[in-house]
Design a protein around this motif. Structure first.
Motif, PDB file in Angstrom:
ATOM      1  N   ILE A   1      21.268 -62.236  15.708  1.00  0.00           N
ATOM      2  CA  ILE A   1      20.083 -62.707  16.622  1.00  0.00           C
ATOM      3  C   ILE A   1      18.706 -62.047  16.160  1.00  0.00           C
ATOM      4  CG2 ILE A   1      19.152 -63.100  18.660  1.00  0.00           C
ATOM      5  CD1 ILE A   1      22.333 -63.284  19.585  1.00  0.00           C
ATOM      6  N   THR A   2      17.935 -62.585  16.049  1.00  0.00           N
ATOM      7  CA  THR A   2      16.341 -62.122  15.538  1.00  0.00           C
ATOM      8  C   THR A   2      15.406 -62.900  16.572  1.00  0.00           C
ATOM      9  OG1 THR A   2      15.792 -63.637  13.750  1.00  0.00           O
ATOM     10  CG2 THR A   2      16.945 -61.845  13.240  1.00  0.00           C
ATOM     11  N   GLY A   3      14.291 -62.372  16.707  1.00  0.00           N
ATOM     12  CA  GLY A   3      13.403 -63.240  17.510  1.00  0.00           C
ATOM     13  C   GLY A   3      12.382 -62.448  18.584  1.00  0.00           C
TER      14      GLY A   3
ATOM     15  N   CYS B   1      13.585 -64.031  26.057  1.00  0.00           N
ATOM     16  CA  CYS B   1      14.298 -64.938  25.432  1.00  0.00           C
ATOM     17  C   CYS B   1      15.538 -64.490  24.741  1.00  0.00           C
ATOM     18  CB  CYS B   1      13.490 -65.947  24.626  1.00  0.00           C
ATOM     19  SG  CYS B   1      12.254 -66.986  25.546  1.00  0.00           S
ATOM     20  N   VAL B   2      15.036 -63.268  24.108  1.00  0.00           N
ATOM     21  CA  VAL B   2      16.235 -62.798  23.032  1.00  0.00           C
ATOM     22  C   VAL B   2      17.195 -62.268  24.169  1.00  0.00           C
ATOM     23  CG1 VAL B   2      16.887 -60.847  21.616  1.00  0.00           C
ATOM     24  CG2 VAL B   2      14.763 -62.179  21.171  1.00  0.00           C
ATOM     25  N   ASP B   3      16.809 -61.664  25.070  1.00  0.00           N
ATOM     26  CA  ASP B   3      17.719 -60.928  26.270  1.00  0.00           C
ATOM     27  C   ASP B   3      18.753 -61.872  26.837  1.00  0.00           C
ATOM     28  OD1 ASP B   3      18.647 -58.359  27.890  1.00  0.00           O
ATOM     29  OD2 ASP B   3      17.873 -59.930  29.246  1.00  0.00           O
TER      30      ASP B   3
ATOM     31  N   THR C   1      12.895 -57.832  16.164  1.00  0.00           N
ATOM     32  CA  THR C   1      12.596 -58.689  17.432  1.00  0.00           C
ATOM     33  C   THR C   1      11.213 -57.857  17.711  1.00  0.00           C
ATOM     34  OG1 THR C   1      13.865 -56.988  18.686  1.00  0.00           O
ATOM     35  CG2 THR C   1      14.824 -58.994  18.129  1.00  0.00           C
TER      36      THR C   1
ATOM     37  N   ILE D   1      22.268 -58.209  17.335  1.00  0.00           N
ATOM     38  CA  ILE D   1      20.876 -58.388  17.285  1.00  0.00           C
ATOM     39  C   ILE D   1      20.405 -57.354  16.303  1.00  0.00           C
ATOM     40  CG2 ILE D   1      18.716 -57.771  18.356  1.00  0.00           C
ATOM     41  CD1 ILE D   1      20.202 -58.481  21.222  1.00  0.00           C
TER      42      ILE D   1
ATOM     43  N   THR E   1      11.935 -59.870  23.072  1.00  0.00           N
ATOM     44  CA  THR E   1      13.070 -59.088  23.005  1.00  0.00           C
ATOM     45  C   THR E   1      13.459 -59.030  24.524  1.00  0.00           C
ATOM     46  OG1 THR E   1      12.165 -57.536  21.407  1.00  0.00           O
ATOM     47  CG2 THR E   1      14.041 -56.796  22.698  1.00  0.00           C
TER      48      THR E   1
ATOM     49  N   THR F   1      19.231 -65.102  26.082  1.00  0.00           N
ATOM     50  CA  THR F   1      20.121 -65.938  25.064  1.00  0.00           C
ATOM     51  C   THR F   1      21.224 -65.197  24.742  1.00  0.00           C
ATOM     52  OG1 THR F   1      18.232 -67.142  24.215  1.00  0.00           O
ATOM     53  CG2 THR F   1      20.163 -67.231  23.044  1.00  0.00           C
ATOM     54  N   THR F   2      21.227 -63.727  24.483  1.00  0.00           N
ATOM     55  CA  THR F   2      22.129 -62.947  23.986  1.00  0.00           C
ATOM     56  C   THR F   2      23.173 -62.856  25.345  1.00  0.00           C
ATOM     57  OG1 THR F   2      20.571 -61.728  22.631  1.00  0.00           O
ATOM     58  CG2 THR F   2      22.905 -60.652  23.215  1.00  0.00           C
TER      59      THR F   2
ATOM     60  N   ILE G   1      15.056 -66.735  17.197  1.00  0.00           N
ATOM     61  CA  ILE G   1      14.639 -67.427  18.557  1.00  0.00           C
ATOM     62  C   ILE G   1      12.987 -67.249  18.754  1.00  0.00           C
ATOM     63  CG2 ILE G   1      14.436 -66.908  20.874  1.00  0.00           C
ATOM     64  CD1 ILE G   1      17.265 -65.702  20.670  1.00  0.00           C
TER      65      ILE G   1
END
Length: 214
Positions: free
Chosen positions: A139-141, A147-149, A169, A164, A144, A151-152, A37
């Motif tokens: 998931i990486t990106g 967008c990571v939070d 991240t 993750i 944190t 999306t997860t 991400i």
């Protein structure tokens, strides 16, 4: 002649063993895809929104990407392009919006363009995953806590099992009511929240643990 035959036999056995191991690994990771991400230039030194630890996170994301490529597993790159008024980074037609060289996509890898933190919002991510019978996401990106939070959590609500890679991240310092919250604390808090209640939204592992387990 005998030695040559022995060498050829040994080589054949090694090749068979490698093919078998690759097939076993692929079966072990069946229905699993890698989601990278927003690993884009603006988040790295010299970019318009530099994150703490971006280079190390990029290196770690690269290691995970290499693992998925080694076993020909699905890889999806998420690329954010800012379209909202007043945006200061990830602007169209800039070098900062481009995906970092740490994780440069290959021709056979899916790239999904998004305009919101949640990678599923107004994109074809969900339909693409379902078309490939993907049930598990690694998931990486970045970032944190954004967008990571988002999306997860959306992925969990849509029925996916999430992992993750925590040290793949990164984020940055935040400000709350005039108080600076260091990036390290933001990182820990959001990963702790995502993995609360028995890894409800996602399990959190680091790159070393992930690769060791595989």
């Amino acid at each position: 002649m005998k030695n040559r035959c022995k060498c050829m036999l040994t080589l054949s056995l090694v090749l068979i063993s490698m093919v078998t191991m690759n097939a076993q690994q692929k079966r072990k990771m069946e229905n699993t895809a890698l989601l990278i991400i927003d690993v884009q230039n603006d988040y790295f030194p010299g970019g318009k929104m530099e994150l703490k630890g971006a280079k190390q996170a990029g290196e770690n994301a690269k290691q995970i990407l290499e693992f998925f490529r080694k076993y020909s597993l699905p890889v999806i790159h998420i690329k954010h392009i800012s379209t909202n008024e007043g945006a200061t980074f990830f602007l169209p037609n800039t070098s900062g919006v481009e995906i970092s060289s740490f994780v440069s996509p290959q021709k056979n890898e899916k790239i999904i363009i998004k305009h919101f933190p949640n990678s599923f919002r107004e994109t074809d991510l969900l339909s693409y995953l379902r078309s490939g019978n993907i049930k598990n996401l690694v998931i990486t990106g970045m970032m944190t806590d954004v967008c990571v939070d988002s999306t997860t959590r959306a992925a969990f609500d849509l029925g996916f099992n999430n992992t993750i890679i925590g040290n793949a991240t990164a984020t940055r310092d935040r400000n709350l009511n005039g108080e600076v919250v260091p990036a390290e604390e933001v990182q820990k808090s959001f990963l702790a929240g995502i993995s609360a209640l028995g890894n409800l939204y996602a399990g959190i592992v680091n790159v070393e643990e992930f690769l060791k387990e595989k």
